[in-house]
Design a protein around this motif. Structure first.
Motif, PDB file in Angstrom:
ATOM      1  N   UNK A  17       0.847  -1.194   0.000  1.00  0.00           N
ATOM      2  CA  UNK A  17       0.000   0.000   0.000  1.00  0.00           C
ATOM      3  C   UNK A  17       0.887   1.251   0.000  1.00  0.00           C
ATOM      4  N   UNK A  20       2.942   1.677  -3.141  1.00  0.00           N
ATOM      5  CA  UNK A  20       2.164   2.156  -4.277  1.00  0.00           C
ATOM      6  C   UNK A  20       1.795   3.615  -4.076  1.00  0.00           C
ATOM      7  N   UNK A  24       2.502   6.648  -6.494  1.00  0.00           N
ATOM      8  CA  UNK A  24       1.398   7.322  -7.167  1.00  0.00           C
ATOM      9  C   UNK A  24       1.345   8.790  -6.778  1.00  0.00           C
ATOM     10  N   UNK A  27       2.643  11.329  -9.015  1.00  0.00           N
ATOM     11  CA  UNK A  27       1.791  11.368 -10.198  1.00  0.00           C
ATOM     12  C   UNK A  27       0.553  12.177  -9.926  1.00  0.00           C
ATOM     13  N   UNK A  28       0.030  11.928  -8.717  1.00  0.00           N
ATOM     14  CA  UNK A  28      -1.183  12.649  -8.342  1.00  0.00           C
ATOM     15  C   UNK A  28      -0.915  14.141  -8.345  1.00  0.00           C
ATOM     16  N   UNK A  31      -0.829  15.325 -11.604  1.00  0.00           N
ATOM     17  CA  UNK A  31      -2.113  15.243 -12.289  1.00  0.00           C
ATOM     18  C   UNK A  31      -3.054  16.358 -11.892  1.00  0.00           C
ATOM     19  N   UNK A  34      -2.661  19.547 -13.710  1.00  0.00           N
ATOM     20  CA  UNK A  34      -2.759  19.281 -15.136  1.00  0.00           C
ATOM     21  C   UNK A  34      -4.208  19.213 -15.582  1.00  0.00           C
ATOM     22  N   UNK A  35      -5.039  18.880 -14.631  1.00  0.00           N
ATOM     23  CA  UNK A  35      -6.405  18.605 -15.044  1.00  0.00           C
ATOM     24  C   UNK A  35      -7.104  19.788 -15.723  1.00  0.00           C
ATOM     25  N   UNK A  38      -5.958  20.113 -19.147  1.00  0.00           N
ATOM     26  CA  UNK A  38      -6.021  18.979 -20.049  1.00  0.00           C
ATOM     27  C   UNK A  38      -6.668  19.318 -21.384  1.00  0.00           C
TER      28      UNK A  38
END
Lengths: 670, 717
Positions: A17, A20, A24, A27-28, A31, A34-35, A38
């Motif tokens: 857990x 990961x 992640x 990345x989050x 992200x 970036x949203x 997009x």
């Protein structure tokens, strides 16, 4: 056991857990911002209706704005077109009249006035001149001399002062151009005023010290930086960036660092020069030392910035970014450092090393403005030998000069004109003409008839055209740029000279490799005579030489123009009085331009003995000529001649191989 | 086991004890969340590009759909431009920061439509040219979409033409840009400044500290070193296809093609036309054109109709007069036609004058001298005119022909100011490509004879011929000007002899051990080289006398930018085989010297090691041959000069070979050397070697002169 297994299961799960999650998470984070983007394309959008957009200027619009009455010249400012009357300079080009200085006059001022008068721009009457020059006194404010009668609002006047603080106040200057040292950027009118260098008190007024750079590339041990200090010295710092400087000050001492308060010339690769006007003095020191000036946001205009491309010799950097500048200096490729260093030396020597050069450069700039299109191209200003020695009256195309073939990718033309000077005896040199005409490179033969006797009406038939020019019976006449001299190369000869075709051919091929130098057969050398306390010269055979005799030498036709228009008048008259002096003057002139020695090629011995006049074999060891060399040094301000220890021979010269293999075999005949 | 025990202790602390049911529930929950997270991550990562590229098409929008911004009447106005602005006062360099590429970052504000309180637009949203300009910036290396990292900001508010905008409201629109900050680091593009009646020469929109790239500056409004003077773009550049016409004399000597010419000037021009009817042509607007003919493309003289801009190609010189504005689009058309512009516009700051040398492409004539223009132009030599025609056309191609060219030149100028140490040179800006290719800029251009006292460093490349090496060292050490001896020990399998075994010599001797047996090691710029002069010498060159070496050094001092060596070689063109051939026979010419014994400047070591073009360096190391030919190519290529061979030919034992024995006289060896020449010539793209017919000897060599008195008696023995 079971609980242990369960627990370990848990553990593995939680561990994975975490793992990961850690992976992640970045990345989050990426992200999330970036949203919203997009959907938005990167960069400027490609509009659907791009083709429908209207042009910024509609066809009808431009012609519509009909010209209005033209605005009058701007009140406070002047520019070249508005405030200088070029029509006065038509015909004679630039003629300068300098007002005599009232009252006590300093040596420098006398030097300036003399150098203007003796230059080719000099003029004795204010009526004839198109530029009137007012020498500004370095008097304290309020003691300004009255403006001259012909002042006329300052039109076609140049007010010249070697100091930043000026005598006639700015508001009085009107339409006069101002040439002063290190003008502030705010008051300087580009293209109208002239920025001069800030010269030290004891700047030589003629000649001047050569650049201090002894070698092209920096010595490995030399420190990277020197910083100009307020007291006038230089402080050097090691190559560590931490040593220097924030806000232009080396407060913290790190690494090897030395202060030389007395030393006037810095020994470093780069010289940091702070922004303020008095620091302009350091600028010239750095230039002379071959230390690349790094100017931190200078508030003053760089000297002669109108014509000199300073990006080739200095770096103008922003004082707000000291660390960035330092990093850039440390990373600068050796090729650039090498080029900058050499350019500092060239500029110093061409325009700054003496007061006379500074004055002549100023006048040359103004002449270029008057010329308009046929002025010096930038290349002539910014590469050796410099614009003072590359006269635009000769040509404005760099390929016509001997100096720029490499930069322009051109070559000198492949033929030569033989110029034979026939002096007093008046014997037509028939053998010589045949020998020279036999050369495959000969384009034409010109006979400069300077004898009292009339020239013969019949000349031998030659393969090339032969022209007889009527000479002026003056020694300097042989270096006059006669119109008939149409080839780049000139073979200068005396009627008494004796050469073979082979010798001529080989010498010409060598000249093509060195078009800026003189290539000759017989040599002289100069020496310092301790006993007499002066220079002397000798024709004796020696291991080195510094002059080739102009009675048999190849050189570029440009040197005729330079000899006639650039050599001081005093020297040219000297040449007429003492004919053996012309060779010394020509050699000195070429050496002053190239900074290199002439080239000697082999010469058959038998001629030497057969024709004594070729060698300066006068019974009397020419006292006037001795004097000639010293007068020349006095006029030049230094000894320009450079010695060489080599002779260029054909590749197989006197090698133990069959003569049939040799191209210039007749050069070796005993 | 030990580890698991540890985990057992920690486990319960991390996860609270729960019932099995709950545990399963949580595990499932976690897994779901995990899967979700992974999926999101992958989604963000991988299909991103596909998504955006598909969006690219979808997102194509219309200019009419851009967001509308309402400017309240009382919103703040920037101050008028500050005339005293300079880069070091008004420009914030800190935003540009340190940048390894020395490139500024430019941000473009997104497009908005500005309206006033009553909804009336402030200006046309955007013109075609300004859109092209922003597209060009956006496509360039300068562009960044990260506003916080930008050093220069370009508003999308179109101010190219002052006539199409409302001054006050446009200024208000500028002032409300998110990073405006008094206009610091903002760049505005304007080509048509001013307006009736006084036609100011700079944009009238108050803009505070913003930089202005303006077409039509006069010296009074132009802030030297801060603003950028740009051309007025001619829309004809894109509309008309005009094939290039070479330089040379043309039908008309002088042409005037502008339509809006002040009556005073038209009188002057007409007078010229009357005086030189054959060679001067003065054109005007056509008055009686039939419908549908684009009148912008026609010019007339009485009833004769000429096509514009084609007619410009018929003239050598073309007058570009000021109109109401100083900057004229006609300048662009004239340059394009290869017609030399005669610029008659007092105080006009020519486009890109900060970097372009307009003296090479134009003639500037004061307005009051317009009537003398014919005489002034007649005084220009023909060769110079042709040069100017070529230059004019090149300026158009490089800096005028498109909005993109104008935009990028502007940014490059600003970039050069911010990173001055990486700025483009005068030559890069001004020399047309043909000159750039054919010219040589010698890295050692200063005529400077290095002082003799510096001496030279001898570098001996050796593998294991110790005995021969020691003899070379002993011989070379006798040369008076030797200042240091460097032995490059190229054998990794064997140690160099012990210190005590080396010959005792008067100068420092250093041994450098190399990591690999490569020929290029001989040309490495070792820190130990303190002199400028380097003597490269093989470990078997024992036949050179001390006099010969000393003389070689003296010759190098007179030619410090050349290779000065002993055995000379020649390259020849083999007509039968159509390729280059290597020649080592007794020839009358020489184009190379062997570096088995040669003097050269140490800078060439740097060039050889770091700047050798193509794969030559590796090729040489792989073939263990031709490092000397490569050096000859390199030096000739950068200096444009020939080698200097010194002293007569003598018997060199194995002159061709370096480390390999027994190859020299072999035929295959010559073939290999020829191959090298052909290989290098193809990499350099040219044959840089220069052939000469001379060599250097002492002044008194073989002269009838007492040997005792000669400086270098022992030559060629």
């Amino acid at each position: 056991m079971q609980s242990w297994r369960r627990k370990s299961l848990w553990l593995a799960l939680s561990a994975s857990w975490l793992l990961v999650l850690l992976r992640v998470f970045p990345l989050l984070r990426l992200a999330v911002p970036a949203r919203p983007r997009a959907g938005a394309p990167q960069g400027w959008p490609h509009w659907l209706d791009r083709e429908l957009l209207q042009s910024f200027s509609q066809p009808g619009e431009l012609p519509e704005d009909d010209p209005q009455p033209l605005p009058a010249p701007h009140g406070g400012s002047c520019d070249w077109g508005a405030c200088f009357d070029v029509s006065k300079c038509r015909g004679g080009g630039l003629k300068v009249f300098a007002y005599p200085v009232a009252g006590p006059i300093s040596d420098t001022q006398r030097g300036i006035l003399a150098s203007i008068e003796s230059s080719r721009f000099g003029s004795v009457s204010p009526e004839e001149a198109c530029l009137l020059l007012l020498l500004s006194l370095e008097a304290p404010a309020g003691e300004c001399s009255p403006l001259p009668q012909q002042w006329n609002g300052g039109r076609n006047h140049l007010v010249l002062g070697l100091h930043p603080n000026f005598c006639p106040q700015t508001f009085q200057l009107g339409q006069a151009m101002v040439a002063k040292a290190s003008p502030t950027v705010d008051t300087f009118r580009p293209g109208f005023d002239v920025a001069l260098p800030l010269l030290p008190e004891a700047h030589p007024w003629r000649g001047g010290a050569p650049g201090q750079l002894g070698q092209h590339s920096p010595h490995p041990g030399v420190p990277l930086l020197a910083l100009a200090e307020e007291r006038g010295g230089w402080r050097t710092a090691g190559t560590e960036s931490s040593a220097c400087p924030r806000d232009g000050h080396c407060e913290q001492d790190h690494g090897p660092e030395q202060t030389h308060p007395g030393a006037t010339l810095p020994n470093a690769t780069f010289c940091l020069i702070p922004a303020h006007q008095p620091d302009a003095l350091h600028f010239l020191q750095a230039l002379q030392a071959g230390c690349i000036p790094v100017l931190l946001s200078p508030r003053w205009e760089l000297p002669f910035s109108e014509v000199i491309d300073w990006t080739k010799a200095a770096i103008v950097a922003d004082e707000r970014l000291p660390f960035q500048v330092l990093a850039a200096l440390q990373k600068m490729p050796p090729t650039r450092v090498l080029a900058l260093r050499q350019q500092t030396q060239f500029l110093w020597d061409a325009y700054f090393s003496s007061v006379e050069k500074v004055i002549h450069t100023t006048l040359e700039i103004i002449q270029d403005r008057i010329f308009g299109a046929p002025a010096h191209p930038s290349l002539l200003w910014n590469s050796p030998p410099g614009a003072l020695l590359a006269l635009p009256t000769f040509s404005t195309s760099p390929s016509d000069f001997p100096f720029y073939h490499l930069q322009r990718g051109s070559r000198p033309a492949g033929r030569f004109s033989a110029l034979i000077w026939v002096g007093a005896p008046g014997q037509p040199p028939l053998k010589l003409i045949q020998a020279v005409a036999g050369s495959q490179h000969c384009a034409q033969i010109l006979v400069l008839w300077s004898s009292e006797k009339p020239p013969p009406s019949r000349w031998p038939k030659t393969a090339v055209p032969l022209t007889v020019l009527a000479g002026q019976r003056k020694a300097s006449d042989r270096f006059f740029p006669h119109r008939a001299l149409s080839t780049d190369a000139i073979l200068s000869l005396d009627a008494q000279s004796s050469l073979t075709t082979s010798e001529v051919d080989f010498a010409f091929v060598v000249w093509q490799s060195f078009p800026e130098r003189m290539v000759g057969f017989l040599t002289w050398s100069h020496f310092w005579d301790e006993a007499r306390g002066g220079w002397g010269h000798t024709a004796e055979k020696a291991n080195e030489f510094s002059m080739v005799l102009t009675s048999a030498a190849f050189y570029h036709r440009y040197y005729h123009t330079l000899f006639t228009h650039s050599l001081p008048k005093a020297l040219r008259t000297l040449a007429d009085e003492a004919p053996s002096c012309v060779a010394i003057l020509m050699n000195s002139l070429v050496a002053a331009v190239t900074k290199l020695p002439p080239i000697k090629v082999p010469y058959g011995k038998q001629h030497l003995e057969a024709s004594p006049p070729l060698a300066p074999g006068d019974p009397d060891p020419q006292p006037p000529a001795q004097d000639c060399i010293n007068q020349m040094v006095a006029e030049f301000g230094y000894m320009p001649l450079v010695s060489s220890r080599l002779r260029l021979d054909p590749v197989l010269f006197k090698d133990p191989v069959s003569v049939l293999r040799k191209k210039y075999r007749s050069l070796e005949k005993p | 086991m030990c580890a698991s025990v540890k985990y057992n202790i920690r486990g319960p602390a991390l996860i609270p004890r729960m019932k099995t049911k709950h545990r399963i529930y949580y595990i499932t929950l976690f897994s779901v969340v995990l899967l979700g997270l992974i999926a999101t991550g992958v989604f963000q990562f991988w299909p991103h590009s596909i998504e955006s590229s598909s969006d690219w098409n979808v997102e194509k929008r219309s200019v009419r759909d851009v967001p509308v911004v309402r400017l309240p009447a009382g919103s703040p106005l920037p101050e008028r431009g500050d005339l005293s602005c300079r880069m070091h006062t008004c420009f914030d360099v800190y935003r540009c920061g340190f940048n390894p590429k020395n490139k500024i970052k430019v941000y473009i504000y997104s497009l908005k439509k500005y309206v006033d309180d009553s909804g009336v637009p402030v200006s046309n949203t955007i013109s075609r040219e300004y859109n092209d300009l922003l597209t060009a910036i956006s496509d360039s290396d300068y562009y960044t979409d990260d506003i916080s990292r930008a050093c220069l900001f370009v508003p999308s508010i179109d101010v190219l033409n002052q006539n199409t905008l409302r001054i006050k409201e446009t200024a208000q629109a500028l002032a409300q840009l998110s990073r405006w900050d008094r206009g610091t680091n903002h760049l505005l593009f304007n080509m048509l400044p001013g307006g009736p009646p006084d036609y100011n020469t700079a944009l009238d929109v108050p803009r505070d500290r913003a930089l202005l790239a303006g077409g039509g500056f006069s010296t009074w409004t132009y802030r030297q070193g801060y603003d950028v003077s740009i051309p007025v773009y001619s829309p004809l550049s894109a509309e008309v296809d005009l094939p290039e016409k070479g330089p040379g004399p043309r039908r008309y000597f002088l042409l005037s093609s502008q339509m809006a010419v002040h009556s005073e000037y038209r009188e002057d021009l007409e007078a010229l036309q009357a005086k030189h009817a054959e060679s001067v042509l003065v054109l005007d607007k056509c008055t009686n054109l039939s419908e549908g003919v684009p009148w912008v493309r026609r010019r007339c003289r009485e009833h004769q109709v000429y096509e514009y801009p084609q007619v410009l190609q018929e003239a050598t010189f073309c007058v570009v007069l000021r109109g109401a504005r100083l900057g004229q689009a006609a300048l662009s058309d004239v340059l394009r036609a290869g017609c030399v512009p005669v610029i008659v516009a007092d105080s006009y700051v020519l486009p890109f004058s900060e970097v372009l040398d307009w003296k090479r492409a134009s003639v500037v004539v004061p307005e009051e001298k317009l009537s003398d223009v014919y005489g002034i132009l007649q005084g220009i030599p023909r060769r110079q005119i042709e040069e100017m025609q070529r230059q004019a056309r090149w300026f158009w191609e490089a800096y005028f022909q498109s909005i993109k060219a104008i935009a990028l030149a502007t940014l490059q100028i600003i970039n050069d100011r911010i990173y001055p140490y990486a700025a483009l040179s005068y030559e890069e800006w001004n020399d047309p490509p043909t000159v750039k290719w054919s010219s040589v800029s010698n890295p050692l251009f200063l005529p400077l004879i290095p002082p003799q006292s510096q001496g030279f460093t001898a570098i001996v490349l050796t593998y294991d011929r110790v005995e021969s090496l020691f003899r070379v060292i002993t011989e070379v050490s006798k040369v008076p000007s030797l200042s240091k001896l460097l032995v490059v020990w190229n054998n990794q399998n064997k140690n160099p002899p012990e210190d005590s075994l080396w010959p005792k010599i008067r100068v420092p001797l250093k041994v450098v051990r190399t990591a690999e047996n490569k020929l290029s090691n001989r040309f490495f710029p070792y820190d130990e080289i303190e002199t400028e002069a380097v003597l490269a010498i093989d470990d078997d060159i024992i036949m050179l006398t001390s006099d010969e070496l000393q003389f070689g050094y003296e010759v190098w001092r007179e030619f410090p930018d050349r290779l000065v060596g002993y055995p000379g070689r020649l390259h020849l063109w083999d007509h039968e085989m159509s390729k280059w051939k290597y020649e080592s026979e007794w020839t009358n010419e020489v184009s190379m010297v062997l570096t088995g014994a040669a003097f050269y400047h140490k800078y060439f070591n740097y060039l050889y090691t770091y700047k050798m073009p193509g794969d030559i360096k590796n090729w040489v190391d792989a073939h263990m041959n031709c490092e000397d030919i490569a050096m000859n190519f390199l030096v000739a290529n950068v200096t444009g000069k020939a080698v200097i061979k010194v002293t007569p030919r003598k018997k060199f034992k194995c002159p061709e070979c370096t480390a390999i024995d027994g190859l020299s006289l072999d035929q295959t060896h010559m073939v290999e050397r020829s191959e090298c020449i052909n290989k290098f010539a193809s990499v350099f793209g040219t044959m840089p070697l220069k052939v000469v017919e001379h060599r250097a000897d002492p002044v008194l060599y073989k002269d009838d002169f007492p040997e005792k008195l000669k400086s270098f008696p022992n030559i060629g023995s």
